[in-house]
Design an enzyme around this catalytic site. Sequence first.
Site, mmCIF file in Angstrom:
data_model
loop_
_atom_site.group_PDB
_atom_site.id
_atom_site.type_symbol
_atom_site.label_atom_id
_atom_site.label_comp_id
_atom_site.label_asym_id
_atom_site.label_seq_id
_atom_site.Cartn_x
_atom_site.Cartn_y
_atom_site.Cartn_z
ATOM 1 N NE ARG A 63 22.924 3.419 -0.769
ATOM 2 C CZ ARG A 63 21.905 3.574 0.072
ATOM 3 N NH1 ARG A 63 21.093 2.582 0.325
ATOM 4 N NH2 ARG A 63 21.690 4.727 0.660
ATOM 5 C CG HIS A 121 5.943 4.734 -4.406
ATOM 6 N ND1 HIS A 121 6.902 5.034 -3.461
ATOM 7 C CD2 HIS A 121 5.427 5.916 -4.808
ATOM 8 C CE1 HIS A 121 6.966 6.345 -3.306
ATOM 9 N NE2 HIS A 121 6.083 6.908 -4.117
ATOM 10 C CB ILE A 145 18.601 3.518 -2.202
ATOM 11 C CG1 ILE A 145 17.589 4.624 -1.930
ATOM 12 C CG2 ILE A 145 19.200 3.638 -3.599
ATOM 13 C CD1 ILE A 145 18.186 6.005 -1.887
ATOM 14 C CB SER A 167 -0.117 -3.434 6.953
ATOM 15 O OG SER A 167 0.192 -2.420 6.037
ATOM 16 C CG ASN A 168 1.330 -3.377 1.462
ATOM 17 O OD1 ASN A 168 0.392 -3.460 0.688
ATOM 18 N ND2 ASN A 168 1.759 -2.213 1.939
HETATM 19 C C1 GRF Z 1 3.369 1.187 2.226
HETATM 20 O O1 GRF Z 1 2.654 2.398 2.152
HETATM 21 C C2 GRF Z 1 4.145 0.948 0.957
HETATM 22 O O2 GRF Z 1 3.502 1.427 -0.176
HETATM 23 C C3 GRF Z 1 5.402 1.742 1.190
HETATM 24 O O3 GRF Z 1 5.689 1.559 2.549
HETATM 25 C C4 GRF Z 1 4.473 1.265 3.260
HETATM 26 C C5 GRF Z 1 4.704 -0.050 3.949
HETATM 27 O O4 GRF Z 1 3.669 -0.382 4.828
HETATM 28 N N1 GRF Z 1 6.449 1.321 0.282
HETATM 29 P P1 GRF Z 1 3.621 -1.820 5.470
HETATM 30 O O5 GRF Z 1 4.981 -2.080 6.109
HETATM 31 O O6 GRF Z 1 3.330 -2.816 4.388
HETATM 32 O O7 GRF Z 1 2.522 -1.765 6.501
#
Ligand code: GRF
Length: 226
Positions: free
Chosen positions: A72, A116, A99, A20-21
Amino acid sequence: MADAVNNPLPIVVLISGRGSNLQSIIDSVAAGDLPVEIRAVISNRPGVQGLQRASQAGIFTRVVDHSHYPDRAAFDKALQVAIDAYQPELVVLAGFMRILTPAFVHHYQGRMINIHPSLLPEFPGLNTHQRVLEAGRAVTGATIHFVTEEMDGGPAILQARVPVLAGDDAESLAARVLEQEHRMYPVVIRWYAEGRVRLDTERQVRFDDVPIKRPRQLDSEADAPC
Ligand code: GRF
């Protein structure tokens, strides 16, 4: 630095899931609000929703599946090769749940940012919202920061504050924080594209060339998105 119209900033977005971001970045670019070219979206998990979002927007997608690598270091090396094939000037971690090794982080020093869902340095790591509730906090939020070796520990660029309300559970709190997250990446990526924000050699965030002691705050007058 990007010339907003002729020379958009090339970026690669790393995801692990819902995306979603990523969508908020795609939408800002589509609306003409962000001088950015999303060259690729790379996921460490196949079949996730974020990959569909990218494909629907006509963006190249790649999967570098961490489960196919012995350790990793091998995964990070393959990921680095995949990213660098697109020659991004900025790598954006948007829900990328791995990580990272110091060698990988060092390669992208000052060129990689993460979001975050807490007011870092408080509550790094997983299960953030549940821990915020258990700690009885009245306010939480989200942070965008440069990535350094310390997980969720790099110099912070922008924060948004979000109230914790009576009756909240982790899900309702996550949803309220996510609304603010979706406003944040377009702001910070535009700052980066315009050369307004950078990490200096002292690992200090500079905004308009001035070192900032604290992260900028979303919705403070100067930072409100247009
Ligand atoms: C968000 O809450 C971001 O802050 C965290 O993981 C989530 C990812 O959500 N790191 P999306 O995949 O962007 O919907």
